[in-house]
Design an enzyme around this catalytic site. Structure first.
Site, short mmCIF file in Angstrom:
data_model
loop_
_atom_site.label_atom_id
_atom_site.label_comp_id
_atom_site.label_asym_id
_atom_site.label_seq_id
_atom_site.Cartn_x
_atom_site.Cartn_y
_atom_site.Cartn_z
N TYR A 1 14.13 31.62 3.89
CA TYR A 1 12.92 32.33 4.31
C TYR A 1 12.96 32.63 5.80
O TYR A 1 13.35 31.80 6.61
CB TYR A 1 11.68 31.49 4.01
CG TYR A 1 11.29 31.47 2.56
CD1 TYR A 1 10.80 32.61 1.93
CD2 TYR A 1 11.39 30.29 1.81
CE1 TYR A 1 10.43 32.58 0.59
CE2 TYR A 1 11.03 30.25 0.48
CZ TYR A 1 10.55 31.40 -0.13
OH TYR A 1 10.19 31.38 -1.45
N LYS B 1 0.85 -1.20 0.00
CA LYS B 1 0.00 0.00 0.00
C LYS B 1 0.88 1.24 0.00
O LYS B 1 2.07 1.18 0.29
CB LYS B 1 -0.94 0.00 1.21
CG LYS B 1 -0.23 0.02 2.55
CD LYS B 1 -1.24 0.00 3.71
CE LYS B 1 -0.50 0.04 5.04
NZ LYS B 1 -1.42 0.17 6.18
#
Length: 366
Positions: free
Chosen positions: A263, A40
Site C-alpha cells: 500500500y 491479566k
C-alpha cells in the site's frame, strides 16, 4: 476474533519455561512470601487458562484485571485465590462473592455507592489499593484507609490485604521509587488494623528491589521471560522467553528494478530481487510500523519491505525459497534470534505491549 488454525502463523508457548522463570524469581525472594501470578490480559498474550494451570503447584494465587478474566479462570477449574487488580463496582459484588473472587477497593466513594445501592459485603474478600504515587487508583492517607477498612468490616467484608504499585521500579533512577516506598511504609504504620497481606512488589520490584518486599509479590512479565525494563537494566539472573512467533512463506516471486510493493507504493526495488509473502499483518498485532524490521528465514535476517497489510507482509529474500519455508518473527532460527524486546525497541514501545497486541487470530500452541 476467531483463531485461524488453517494458516501457518502460530505462537508457540513454552509452559515449562514459564514455570522455571517463576521458580528462578522465587529463589531470590524471602522465604514465606506469597506469590501471585499476574495473568491479566490473557497472561500477557500467552493464554491465561493454560498458564494458570501450569503454575498451580507453584503459586498461591492469581491477579487479573477484571471480573470477566477472573470468571474465566474459575470456569476453567482454577480454585486458588484470584485477585482483581482493577476496580469492581458494587453492582457486580454478588458475582464476585459467589465465585470466591477477591476484589480491590480504592476509594471511599466506592463505600458510599455500595451503601446507596444497599449492597452488603458479607463473604467478600478485599484488598485495599493505596496510591503511593502512581496516580491511577487508590487512597492517599492512613486516615482514609482506616475509615475504609472500618466501613468494609461494618458491611461484612474480610479485608485481607493492602497494596500499592510502583511507577519506576524498572528504572535506574530510584528517586521516585524510594519516595513511593516511604509513602507506603508511613501509611501502613498509621493503620489501626493492618490487613494480613501487604504487597507492593511487581516483577521489577521483585528482582531489583527484593529487600523491599513485604509478604507477597505479584509476578507478571518476568514469568514470561522478559526484562521489565526492556534494555535499560540487566537482569540479575537468566530468564527464558516463553513465546515464539512463526509463520511460513505462502508466495515467492521475483520483482524487477522499479517495481513497487505494498500500500502506498512505499517500497521500490532498486534491482531484481526475490520477495516472499507471509500471512500475518496488523490484524494479528504485527503493526504497520514494522516496515523495515527483519524476520528470520533459513537463519538469515530478511527485511520487511512495503507496508504491513491487515493480513500479510512482504519480505526481501536472498533466493527463491520453496513455499512452506519457516519464517520466525519472534524466537530463534539457526542460531539467530529476534526477541520481543528487539521488536519493542524498533516500535519505540515496551515488550509488554508487543505481546498483548498479538491477537486471538494467532493460535497459541503449547
Amino acid at each position: 476474533m476467531i483463531s485461524s488454525f488453517h494458516r501457518p502463523t502460530v505462537a508457540r508457548v513454552n509452559l515449562q519455561a514459564i514455570k522455571e522463570n517463576v521458580a528462578s524469581v522465587q529463589k531470590h525472594i524471602p522465604l514465606g512470601v506469597k506469590t501471585y501470578a499476574v495473568v491479566k490480559a490473557d497472561a500477557y498474550g500467552h493464554g491465561a487458562v493454560q498458564v494458570s494451570k501450569a503454575l498451580l503447584p507453584q503459586v498461591d494465587g492469581y491477579c487479573v484485571s477484571n471480573l470477566d478474566e477472573a470468571l474465566q479462570l474459575r470456569q476453567a477449574g482454577i480454585d486458588k485465590e484470584i485477585l482483581i487488580l482493577g476496580v469492581l463496582l458494587p453492582n457486580e459484588l454478588e458475582l464476585a462473592v459467589a465465585n470466591a473472587i477477591t476484589v480491590t477497593i480504592a476509594s471511599l466513594d466506592w463505600i458510599a455507592l455500595a451503601r446507596l445501592e444497599k449492597k452488603e459485603c458479607q463473604g467478600l474478600k478485599v484488598h485495599v489499593k493505596v496510591d503511593s504515587g502512581m496516580g491511577r487508583i487508590g487512597l492517599r492517607s492512613s486516615k482514609e484507609v482506616n475509615l475504609l477498612i472500618d466501613s468494609l468490616k461494618e458491611l461484612g467484608a474480610d479485608v485481607e490485604g493492602i497494596f500499592t504499585h510502583f511507577a519506576t521500579a524498572d528504572e535506574a533512577d530510584d528517586t521516585k521509587f524510594n519516595q513511593q516506598l516511604q509513602f507506603f511504609k508511613k501509611l501502613i504504620a498509621g493503620l489501626e488494623d493492618k490487613p494480613r497481606l501487604v504487597h507492593a512488589s511487581n516483577s521489577a520490584t521483585s528482582i531489583w528491589h527484593s529487600d523491599t518486599i513485604f509478604n507477597a509479590v505479584r509476578l507478571g512479565i518476568v514469568s514470561y521471560g522478559l526484562n521489565p525494563s526492556g534494555s535499560n537494566l540487566s537482569l540479575p539472573f537468566p530468564l527464558q522467553e516463553a513465546l515464539s512467533l512463526e509463520s511460513s512463506l505462502v508466495h515467492v516471486k521475483m520483482i524487477s528494478a522499479g517495481d513497487t510493493v505494498g500500500y502506498g507504493a512505499t517500497y521500490t526495488a532498486k534491482k531484481s530481487e526475490y520477495v516472499g509473502t507471509v500471512p500475518i499483518g496488523y490484524a494479528d498485532g504485527w503493526t504497520r510500523n514494522m516496515q523495515g524490521f527483519s524476520v528470520l528465514v533459513d537463519g538469515q535476517f530478511c527485511e520487511i519491505i512495503g507496508r504491513v497489510s491487515m493480513d500479510q507482509l512482504t519480505i526481501r529474500l536472498s533466493k527463491a525459497y520453496p513455499l512452506g519455508t519457516k519464517v520466525t518473527l519472534i524466537g530463534s532460527n539457526q542460531q539467530k534470534n529476534i526477541s520481543t524486546t528487539d521488536i519493542a525497541n524498533y516500535r519505540n514501545t515496551i515488550n509488554y505491549e508487543v505481546l498483548c497486541l498479538l491477537s486471538d487470530r494467532i493460535p497459541r500452541i503449547y
